[in-house]
Design a protein around this motif. Sequence first.
Motif, PDB file in Angstrom:
ATOM      1  N   LEU A   5       2.799   1.231   6.422  1.00 45.79           N
ATOM      2  CA  LEU A   5       2.820   0.029   5.193  1.00 45.79           C
ATOM      3  C   LEU A   5       3.896  -0.919   6.305  1.00 45.79           C
ATOM      4  O   LEU A   5       4.947  -0.590   6.657  1.00 45.79           O
ATOM      5  N   ALA A   6       3.466  -2.315   6.338  1.00 45.62           N
ATOM      6  CA  ALA A   6       4.238  -3.443   6.575  1.00 45.62           C
ATOM      7  C   ALA A   6       4.610  -4.146   5.594  1.00 45.62           C
ATOM      8  O   ALA A   6       4.100  -4.530   4.480  1.00 45.62           O
ATOM      9  N   ILE A   7       6.036  -4.200   5.179  1.00 48.54           N
ATOM     10  CA  ILE A   7       6.692  -4.945   4.128  1.00 48.54           C
ATOM     11  C   ILE A   7       7.071  -6.224   4.450  1.00 48.54           C
ATOM     12  O   ILE A   7       7.715  -6.455   5.464  1.00 48.54           O
ATOM     13  N   VAL A   8       6.591  -7.182   3.712  1.00 49.43           N
ATOM     14  CA  VAL A   8       6.804  -8.682   4.270  1.00 49.43           C
ATOM     15  C   VAL A   8       7.556  -9.327   2.928  1.00 49.43           C
ATOM     16  O   VAL A   8       6.901  -9.836   2.176  1.00 49.43           O
ATOM     17  N   PRO A   9       9.008  -9.370   3.140  1.00 50.97           N
ATOM     18  CA  PRO A   9       9.447 -10.154   2.283  1.00 50.97           C
ATOM     19  C   PRO A   9       9.346 -11.563   2.586  1.00 50.97           C
ATOM     20  O   PRO A   9       9.271 -12.228   3.539  1.00 50.97           O
ATOM     21  N   ALA A  10       9.087 -12.482   1.407  1.00 46.62           N
ATOM     22  CA  ALA A  10       8.995 -13.856   1.550  1.00 46.62           C
ATOM     23  C   ALA A  10       9.451 -14.876   0.504  1.00 46.62           C
ATOM     24  O   ALA A  10       9.239 -14.500  -0.705  1.00 46.62           O
ATOM     25  N   TYR A  11      10.064 -15.777   0.766  1.00 40.80           N
ATOM     26  CA  TYR A  11      10.481 -16.753  -0.104  1.00 40.80           C
ATOM     27  C   TYR A  11      10.144 -18.185   0.501  1.00 40.80           C
ATOM     28  O   TYR A  11      10.764 -18.588   1.314  1.00 40.80           O
ATOM     29  N   ASN A  12       9.279 -18.810  -0.359  1.00 42.02           N
ATOM     30  CA  ASN A  12       8.631 -20.116  -0.097  1.00 42.02           C
ATOM     31  C   ASN A  12       8.408 -20.345   1.252  1.00 42.02           C
ATOM     32  O   ASN A  12       8.896 -21.012   2.147  1.00 42.02           O
ATOM     33  N   GLU A  13       7.207 -19.209   1.915  1.00 40.90           N
ATOM     34  CA  GLU A  13       6.712 -19.214   3.173  1.00 40.90           C
ATOM     35  C   GLU A  13       5.365 -19.565   2.961  1.00 40.90           C
ATOM     36  O   GLU A  13       4.528 -18.827   3.915  1.00 40.90           O
ATOM     37  N   ALA A  14       5.021 -20.463   2.293  1.00 35.53           N
ATOM     38  CA  ALA A  14       3.630 -20.747   2.172  1.00 35.53           C
ATOM     39  C   ALA A  14       2.828 -21.415   3.584  1.00 35.53           C
ATOM     40  O   ALA A  14       1.608 -20.885   3.830  1.00 35.53           O
ATOM     41  N   GLY A  15       3.677 -21.873   4.446  1.00 38.08           N
ATOM     42  CA  GLY A  15       3.291 -22.374   5.458  1.00 38.08           C
ATOM     43  C   GLY A  15       2.913 -21.273   6.526  1.00 38.08           C
ATOM     44  O   GLY A  15       2.354 -21.681   7.667  1.00 38.08           O
ATOM     45  N   ALA A  16       3.498 -20.015   6.387  1.00 35.95           N
ATOM     46  CA  ALA A  16       3.469 -19.166   7.345  1.00 35.95           C
ATOM     47  C   ALA A  16       3.024 -17.666   6.963  1.00 35.95           C
ATOM     48  O   ALA A  16       2.698 -16.795   7.897  1.00 35.95           O
ATOM     49  N   ILE A  17       2.910 -17.561   5.801  1.00 35.54           N
ATOM     50  CA  ILE A  17       2.594 -16.241   5.258  1.00 35.54           C
ATOM     51  C   ILE A  17       1.318 -15.728   5.741  1.00 35.54           C
ATOM     52  O   ILE A  17       1.047 -14.611   5.971  1.00 35.54           O
ATOM     53  N   ALA A  18       0.167 -16.660   5.691  1.00 38.39           N
ATOM     54  CA  ALA A  18      -1.071 -16.350   6.027  1.00 38.39           C
ATOM     55  C   ALA A  18      -1.025 -15.683   7.463  1.00 38.39           C
ATOM     56  O   ALA A  18      -1.786 -14.758   7.756  1.00 38.39           O
ATOM     57  N   ALA A  19      -0.615 -16.661   8.266  1.00 36.19           N
ATOM     58  CA  ALA A  19      -0.617 -16.204   9.667  1.00 36.19           C
ATOM     59  C   ALA A  19       0.318 -15.246   9.933  1.00 36.19           C
ATOM     60  O   ALA A  19      -0.155 -13.992  10.878  1.00 36.19           O
ATOM     61  N   THR A  20       1.276 -14.747   9.360  1.00 33.90           N
ATOM     62  CA  THR A  20       2.211 -13.333   9.316  1.00 33.90           C
ATOM     63  C   THR A  20       1.248 -12.263   9.072  1.00 33.90           C
ATOM     64  O   THR A  20       1.148 -11.221   9.803  1.00 33.90           O
ATOM     65  N   ILE A  21       0.439 -12.430   7.890  1.00 32.61           N
ATOM     66  CA  ILE A  21      -0.345 -11.385   7.439  1.00 32.61           C
ATOM     67  C   ILE A  21      -1.490 -10.905   8.496  1.00 32.61           C
ATOM     68  O   ILE A  21      -1.584  -9.685   8.786  1.00 32.61           O
ATOM     69  N   ASN A  22      -2.285 -11.902   9.123  1.00 29.04           N
ATOM     70  CA  ASN A  22      -3.204 -11.802   9.902  1.00 29.04           C
ATOM     71  C   ASN A  22      -2.646 -11.168  11.224  1.00 29.04           C
ATOM     72  O   ASN A  22      -3.306 -10.668  12.127  1.00 29.04           O
ATOM     73  N   ASP A  23      -1.561 -11.876  11.819  1.00 28.38           N
ATOM     74  CA  ASP A  23      -0.809 -11.221  12.873  1.00 28.38           C
ATOM     75  C   ASP A  23      -0.743  -9.545  12.972  1.00 28.38           C
ATOM     76  O   ASP A  23      -1.030  -8.902  13.963  1.00 28.38           O
ATOM     77  N   ILE A  24      -0.275  -9.321  11.728  1.00 26.70           N
ATOM     78  CA  ILE A  24      -0.044  -7.757  11.515  1.00 26.70           C
ATOM     79  C   ILE A  24      -1.380  -7.058  11.626  1.00 26.70           C
ATOM     80  O   ILE A  24      -1.720  -6.081  12.271  1.00 26.70           O
TER      81      ILE A  24
END
Length: 250
Positions: A5-24
Motif C-alpha cells: 500500500l502507498a499512503i499519500v497524505p495530501a493537503y490542498n494538492e489539487a494540482g499534483a495529486i492525480a500525477a502523484t497517483i499515476n506515477d505510483i
Amino acid sequence: MTRHLAIVPAYNEAGAIAATINDIRDHSDFDVVVVDDGSTDQTAAIAAAEGVPVLRHPFNLGIGGAVQSGYQYALANGYDVALQVDGDGQHDARHIMELLAHLRDTPGLNMVTGSRFLEHADGGYRSSASRRLGIRVFASILSRITRRKVTDPTSGFRMVDARGIELFARDYPHDYPEVEAVLLLHFHKLEGAELPVRMRSRQTGVSSINAHRSIYYMIKVTLAILVGLLRARPVVEKGDPAAVTAEHSI
C-alpha cells in the motif's frame, strides 16, 4: 502473496495529486490510499476520480495525523508493506521497487528511507541551504542516538514492513513525524536503513517551512527529540497485533 500500500497524505494538492497517483501506478504494483487532511480545494474529488480510496479528515490534523490514518487503514486491511509518498509530487515513484527490494532482501530490516544525501544519490532536489543545515544537525543527533548512520531524517519517502505498520498505526508522532519516527523505530528495537534516491521540487504549492521559519523549526524539532527521549510509548508484542503494553523510552 504480499499486499503493498502507498499512503499519500495530501493537503490542498489539487494540482499534483492525480500525477502523484499515476506515477505510483506506472512504476509499482502498490495499491494507493489518499488521506485528504482537511483540504479546502478539490484534492479529495480529484483523487476519488482516479479510482482510489480517499480518507477524509474534517479538518487539518497535520502530516503526522494524516500519515497515521494511512497506517491505520493499512493495518485494518491486512497490508504487509506500507509506503509513504508525499502528495506534492516530490517523491519519484521510480524508486519504489528499489525500496521494496531492499526491505524484502535485507534480513531483520523493518523500515527503509529514501535519502537525498547519501553520496551516490546523484543530486536531485535537496531543499534550501537553511533547511539542509537543519537536516545535518538532526542527522548528527539521530546517528548518535541510534548508533547507525542517518543522513536524511526529514525524508517522508519511507517504506515499512508489517511490524512497522503495527507500530505506526498505534503510535505515530504528530508534530515533527519524520524526525521523531526514527527515534520511535529505534526505541521499539526495530531496524531502519537508508537508500539513495533522487527527489524533485514540489509540483505545486509552497512549503510551510520557509527560510524565516527554518531556525524556529530547528529549535522546536531539537526540543521534540529531547522530549521524545523521555516519553512512554506502547509496545507492540510480536505475533499479537492486539497486545500493547506500556514501556518507557529509556
